[in-house]
Design a protein around this motif. Structure first.
Motif, PDB file in Angstrom:
ATOM      1  N   VAL A  80      -6.410  21.021  -8.862  1.00  0.00           N
ATOM      2  CA  VAL A  80      -4.947  20.873  -8.805  1.00  0.00           C
ATOM      3  C   VAL A  80      -4.531  20.570  -7.368  1.00  0.00           C
ATOM      4  O   VAL A  80      -3.680  19.706  -7.128  1.00  0.00           O
ATOM      5  N   ILE A  81      -5.145  21.257  -6.426  1.00  0.00           N
ATOM      6  CA  ILE A  81      -4.854  20.992  -5.009  1.00  0.00           C
ATOM      7  C   ILE A  81      -5.198  19.542  -4.673  1.00  0.00           C
ATOM      8  O   ILE A  81      -4.395  18.817  -4.079  1.00  0.00           O
ATOM      9  N   SER A  82      -6.380  19.110  -5.088  1.00  0.00           N
ATOM     10  CA  SER A  82      -6.804  17.734  -4.846  1.00  0.00           C
ATOM     11  C   SER A  82      -5.857  16.734  -5.491  1.00  0.00           C
ATOM     12  O   SER A  82      -5.483  15.722  -4.882  1.00  0.00           O
ATOM     13  N   ALA A  83      -5.450  17.003  -6.720  1.00  0.00           N
ATOM     14  CA  ALA A  83      -4.521  16.108  -7.421  1.00  0.00           C
ATOM     15  C   ALA A  83      -3.184  16.019  -6.689  1.00  0.00           C
ATOM     16  O   ALA A  83      -2.614  14.928  -6.544  1.00  0.00           O
ATOM     17  N   MET A  84      -2.689  17.150  -6.224  1.00  0.00           N
ATOM     18  CA  MET A  84      -1.416  17.145  -5.487  1.00  0.00           C
ATOM     19  C   MET A  84      -1.532  16.331  -4.198  1.00  0.00           C
ATOM     20  O   MET A  84      -0.623  15.560  -3.860  1.00  0.00           O
ATOM     21  N   LEU A  85      -2.629  16.504  -3.482  1.00  0.00           N
ATOM     22  CA  LEU A  85      -2.837  15.732  -2.259  1.00  0.00           C
ATOM     23  C   LEU A  85      -2.900  14.241  -2.574  1.00  0.00           C
ATOM     24  O   LEU A  85      -2.320  13.413  -1.867  1.00  0.00           O
ATOM     25  N   ASP A  86      -3.583  13.889  -3.659  1.00  0.00           N
ATOM     26  CA  ASP A  86      -3.742  12.487  -4.048  1.00  0.00           C
ATOM     27  C   ASP A  86      -2.413  11.876  -4.492  1.00  0.00           C
ATOM     28  O   ASP A  86      -2.046  10.783  -4.048  1.00  0.00           O
ATOM     29  N   VAL A  87      -1.697  12.547  -5.346  1.00  0.00           N
ATOM     30  CA  VAL A  87      -0.427  12.007  -5.859  1.00  0.00           C
ATOM     31  C   VAL A  87       0.604  11.863  -4.741  1.00  0.00           C
ATOM     32  O   VAL A  87       1.296  10.846  -4.644  1.00  0.00           O
ATOM     33  N   THR A  88       0.686  12.847  -3.869  1.00  0.00           N
ATOM     34  CA  THR A  88       1.643  12.779  -2.769  1.00  0.00           C
ATOM     35  C   THR A  88       1.251  11.684  -1.780  1.00  0.00           C
ATOM     36  O   THR A  88       2.099  10.917  -1.310  1.00  0.00           O
ATOM     37  N   GLY A  89      -0.043  11.588  -1.476  1.00  0.00           N
ATOM     38  CA  GLY A  89      -0.522  10.514  -0.605  1.00  0.00           C
ATOM     39  C   GLY A  89      -0.275   9.151  -1.222  1.00  0.00           C
ATOM     40  O   GLY A  89       0.138   8.204  -0.539  1.00  0.00           O
ATOM     41  N   GLY A  90      -0.504   9.032  -2.528  1.00  0.00           N
ATOM     42  CA  GLY A  90      -0.243   7.777  -3.222  1.00  0.00           C
ATOM     43  C   GLY A  90       1.231   7.399  -3.198  1.00  0.00           C
ATOM     44  O   GLY A  90       1.584   6.228  -3.037  1.00  0.00           O
ATOM     45  N   ALA A  91       2.093   8.396  -3.347  1.00  0.00           N
ATOM     46  CA  ALA A  91       3.532   8.134  -3.263  1.00  0.00           C
ATOM     47  C   ALA A  91       3.912   7.640  -1.875  1.00  0.00           C
ATOM     48  O   ALA A  91       4.716   6.709  -1.728  1.00  0.00           O
ATOM     49  N   MET A  92       3.300   8.233  -0.843  1.00  0.00           N
ATOM     50  CA  MET A  92       3.588   7.793   0.530  1.00  0.00           C
ATOM     51  C   MET A  92       3.082   6.371   0.747  1.00  0.00           C
ATOM     52  O   MET A  92       3.763   5.552   1.382  1.00  0.00           O
ATOM     53  N   ALA A  93       1.904   6.050   0.224  1.00  0.00           N
ATOM     54  CA  ALA A  93       1.376   4.685   0.328  1.00  0.00           C
ATOM     55  C   ALA A  93       2.304   3.702  -0.378  1.00  0.00           C
ATOM     56  O   ALA A  93       2.555   2.599   0.133  1.00  0.00           O
ATOM     57  N   LEU A  94       2.832   4.108  -1.510  1.00  0.00           N
ATOM     58  CA  LEU A  94       3.763   3.261  -2.270  1.00  0.00           C
ATOM     59  C   LEU A  94       5.036   3.000  -1.475  1.00  0.00           C
ATOM     60  O   LEU A  94       5.510   1.867  -1.405  1.00  0.00           O
ATOM     61  N   VAL A  95       5.577   4.019  -0.844  1.00  0.00           N
ATOM     62  CA  VAL A  95       6.781   3.861  -0.028  1.00  0.00           C
ATOM     63  C   VAL A  95       6.510   2.889   1.122  1.00  0.00           C
ATOM     64  O   VAL A  95       7.306   1.986   1.392  1.00  0.00           O
ATOM     65  N   GLY A  96       5.375   3.061   1.792  1.00  0.00           N
ATOM     66  CA  GLY A  96       5.027   2.177   2.905  1.00  0.00           C
ATOM     67  C   GLY A  96       4.855   0.736   2.459  1.00  0.00           C
ATOM     68  O   GLY A  96       5.352  -0.189   3.104  1.00  0.00           O
ATOM     69  N   ALA A  97       4.169   0.537   1.332  1.00  0.00           N
ATOM     70  CA  ALA A  97       3.941  -0.815   0.825  1.00  0.00           C
ATOM     71  C   ALA A  97       5.244  -1.446   0.347  1.00  0.00           C
ATOM     72  O   ALA A  97       5.483  -2.641   0.555  1.00  0.00           O
ATOM     73  N   PHE A  98       6.095  -0.663  -0.288  1.00  0.00           N
ATOM     74  CA  PHE A  98       7.380  -1.164  -0.786  1.00  0.00           C
ATOM     75  C   PHE A  98       8.220  -1.718   0.357  1.00  0.00           C
ATOM     76  O   PHE A  98       8.819  -2.775   0.259  1.00  0.00           O
ATOM     77  N   ARG A  99       8.213  -1.003   1.468  1.00  0.00           N
ATOM     78  CA  ARG A  99       8.983  -1.440   2.642  1.00  0.00           C
ATOM     79  C   ARG A  99       8.402  -2.714   3.252  1.00  0.00           C
ATOM     80  O   ARG A  99       9.135  -3.562   3.741  1.00  0.00           O
ATOM     81  N   LYS A 100       7.072  -2.854   3.217  1.00  0.00           N
ATOM     82  CA  LYS A 100       6.447  -4.061   3.774  1.00  0.00           C
ATOM     83  C   LYS A 100       6.730  -5.305   2.935  1.00  0.00           C
ATOM     84  O   LYS A 100       6.603  -6.421   3.423  1.00  0.00           O
TER      85      LYS A 100
END
Length: 140
Positions: free
Chosen positions: A48-68
């Motif tokens: 669950v900890i790993s999943a939370m880290l992955d999902v949150t990191g993925g959301a941050m990557a999505l925000v960064g890519a969306f802006r680019k």
């Protein structure tokens, strides 16, 4: 970011996005019995900890890519970003996941044309750092 709220796995775990900014995404998770990995100690499962880290990191990557991709239409951005996926995730468990709730804060380390790298920090409700993760995401 309501997309993440609609993912069945995220809903099952109980993850909620609490903050989305250009340089930071934060998610919250209330503890529930179904998420316990060590029954005798009442500790959150490492998966669950790993999943939370992955999902949150993925959301941050999505925000960064969306802006680019601001130069593209909204439909074209969504089409490109629908393919976002995890390439690599490194997790360091620092202390047991004890608490009534948890939160993860992710920041963007790099957002390239095809790949983004994020750092995520997993805290309990006592603000103790329990785990950190570095994720690499395909986003182009």
């Amino acid at each position: 970011m309501s997309f993440f709220d609609k993912v069945p796995f995220n809903k099952f775990l109980g993850m909620k996005i609490t903050r989305v900014e250009a340089g930071c995404v934060e998610m919250y998770l209330p503890m529930k019995e179904e998420l316990i990995g060590n029954y005798f100690m009442g500790i959150l499962h490492g998966g669950v900890i790993s999943a939370m880290l992955d999902v949150t990191g993925g959301a941050m990557a999505l925000v960064g890519a969306f802006r680019k991709l601001e130069h593209l239409s909204l439909d074209e951005r969504i089409k490109r970003l629908a393919k976002i996926s995890t390439i690599d995730l490194r997790v360091d468990y620092l202390r047991p996941g004890r608490g009534n709730a948890f939160y993860v804060v992710a920041t963007l380390l790099r957002s390239g044309n095809k790949v983004a790298v994020t750092r995520s920090e997993f805290y309990n409700d006592q603000h103790e750092l329990c785990a950190v993760g570095t994720g690499t995401y395909l986003c182009g």
